[in-house]
Motif scaffolding. Structure first.
Motif, short mmCIF file in Angstrom:
data_model
loop_
_atom_site.label_atom_id
_atom_site.label_comp_id
_atom_site.label_asym_id
_atom_site.label_seq_id
_atom_site.Cartn_x
_atom_site.Cartn_y
_atom_site.Cartn_z
N GLU A 84 -0.56 -10.22 -2.03
CA GLU A 84 -0.79 -8.99 -1.28
C GLU A 84 0.22 -8.85 -0.15
O GLU A 84 0.74 -7.76 0.13
CB GLU A 84 -2.22 -8.95 -0.73
CG GLU A 84 -3.31 -8.85 -1.78
CD GLU A 84 -3.55 -10.17 -2.51
OE1 GLU A 84 -3.09 -11.23 -2.00
OE2 GLU A 84 -4.17 -10.14 -3.58
N GLN A 85 0.50 -9.97 0.52
CA GLN A 85 1.48 -9.94 1.61
C GLN A 85 2.89 -9.65 1.08
O GLN A 85 3.65 -8.91 1.69
CB GLN A 85 1.47 -11.26 2.37
CG GLN A 85 0.25 -11.46 3.26
CD GLN A 85 0.27 -12.83 3.93
OE1 GLN A 85 0.60 -13.84 3.31
NE2 GLN A 85 -0.12 -12.86 5.20
N GLU A 86 3.22 -10.25 -0.07
CA GLU A 86 4.53 -9.99 -0.66
C GLU A 86 4.69 -8.50 -0.96
O GLU A 86 5.74 -7.91 -0.71
CB GLU A 86 4.73 -10.82 -1.93
CG GLU A 86 5.14 -12.24 -1.66
CD GLU A 86 5.83 -12.88 -2.86
OE1 GLU A 86 6.17 -12.14 -3.82
OE2 GLU A 86 6.03 -14.10 -2.85
N ALA A 87 3.63 -7.90 -1.54
CA ALA A 87 3.69 -6.47 -1.85
C ALA A 87 3.86 -5.65 -0.58
O ALA A 87 4.63 -4.68 -0.53
CB ALA A 87 2.43 -6.05 -2.60
N ALA A 88 3.17 -6.06 0.49
CA ALA A 88 3.28 -5.33 1.76
C ALA A 88 4.67 -5.48 2.36
O ALA A 88 5.22 -4.52 2.93
CB ALA A 88 2.22 -5.84 2.73
#
Length: 350
Positions: A84-88
């Motif tokens: 999720e952090q990578e996508a953000a």
């Protein structure tokens, strides 16, 4: 050395040509040479490795096939980010700087702050750069985009291109379509500079002329064949475009029909334009130079031939333009690369 017949030698050579990892390409070369009957010492001499290492890679290939040539260096490093952090972070990078960033371009220090403030990750500057590279990003200079460019119209042109090509083909049955991209560029005494080799830490200087003589270079290139046609002119208007079209049309074989893709400049849309029967014109959306791969040709000529120099007069400009054209543009293989049109599946039709 014996090699199990897991893949044909032609397939191995194709994999070697397309392989971007230098280590894996060398391992493929070891297997190929072993199949061709080379001894382990001879292979080691050819690839710069020891006999035992070459034998080890052949054994790995025999046991595991193509996958056996991958590195085995323990566990894959764990990412400090959740999916999720990578996508953000992907979204944050591609959105560019916001008002709070107070800069026009995000650099390593900015991302170091963003990771700390927005994601709670404290990382050294080198770790930040490593993370950016691992996520697939590089710090690149963007192509200029006009503020009036219509992104929807540009994307629609890309999507509708195959159908447009089919419609033109239907209007000219029995003809093979050959697609050319056309444009004009001014070349003159308002010079440009390009990169040079210099000592680290130095600031080299290069000649940049600031006088006012110039000429126009008109060109059309087929990305599929690399064939190009050009014209030099001291001026640019509809009359010159008509001369260029007439000369260009004479290069189209009887069994082909030319499709010329160009922008919407006034001399491309004039009522006085005379279009040859075996040429069809296709107009690009407004402010969309990224759809016209011949733009890359002008950049190439300026970077490789026309920068860091001064020209005495019009005759000197004309001589330099012709020399660069003969040196680069008549090289069809080079033009296939420089003027490649990746957004098109193909630049011709049967």
């Amino acid at each position: 050395m014996d090699v199990k017949p897991r893949l044909s030698i032609e397939e191995l050579k194709r994999l070697e040509r397309n392989e971007k990892n230098a280590d894996r390409a060398r391992r493929l070369r070891i297997v190929i040479l072993a199949i061709e009957g080379w001894t382990a010492p001879a292979i080691g001499m050819a690839v710069g490795l020891s006999r035992r290492i070459c034998q080890r890679w052949v054994y790995r290939y025999n046991d595991l096939g193509w996958e056996g040539l991958d590195d085995r260096r323990g566990r894959k490093p764990q990412s400090p980010l959740t999916p999720e952090q990578e996508a953000a972070i992907h979204l944050r990078i591609e959105s560019g700087p916001n008002d709070k960033d107070e800069v026009c371009s995000l650099r390593g220090k900015d991302f170091q702050r963003i990771l700390a403030d927005e994601f709670g990750l404290l990382r050294s500057l080198s770790a930040v750069y490593h993370l950016l590279h691992r996520l697939g990003y590089s710090y690149l200079r963007p192509r200029p985009r006009h503020r009036k460019a219509d992104r929807a119209a540009i994307e629609a042109f890309r999507q509708q291109w195959p159908e447009k090509l089919k419609a033109i083909a239907a209007e000219h049955p029995g003809k093979r379509l050959r697609v050319y991209f056309q444009d004009e560029s001014r070349f003159g005494q308002q010079g440009t500079t390009t990169n040079v080799w210099a000592k680290k830490g130095s600031r080299p200087s290069a000649l940049r002329q600031t006088e006012y003589e110039y000429l126009w270079v008109l060109g059309a290139v087929c990305p599929e064949t690399g064939h190009a046609e050009g014209l030099l002119s001291p001026q640019l208007n509809t009359k010159i475009i008509n001369i260029f079209l007439q000369q260009f049309s004479q290069t189209i074989p009887a069994e082909e029909h030319g499709v010329m893709v160009w922008d919407g400049a006034g001399f491309h849309t004039s009522k006085q334009l005379k279009v040859p029967d075996h040429v069809t014109l296709v107009q690009l959306p407004a402010y969309s130079p990224e759809l016209n791969p011949i733009e890359n040709l002008w950049h190439y000529l300026k970077r490789h031939f026309w920068s860091n120099r001064a020209y005495q007069d019009y005759d000197a400009l004309e001589e330099a333009a012709m020399a660069a054209w003969q040196r680069a543009v008549l090289d069809t293989e080079l033009m296939k690369t420089v003027c490649a049109a990746p957004y098109l599946k193909r630049a011709s039709s049967d």
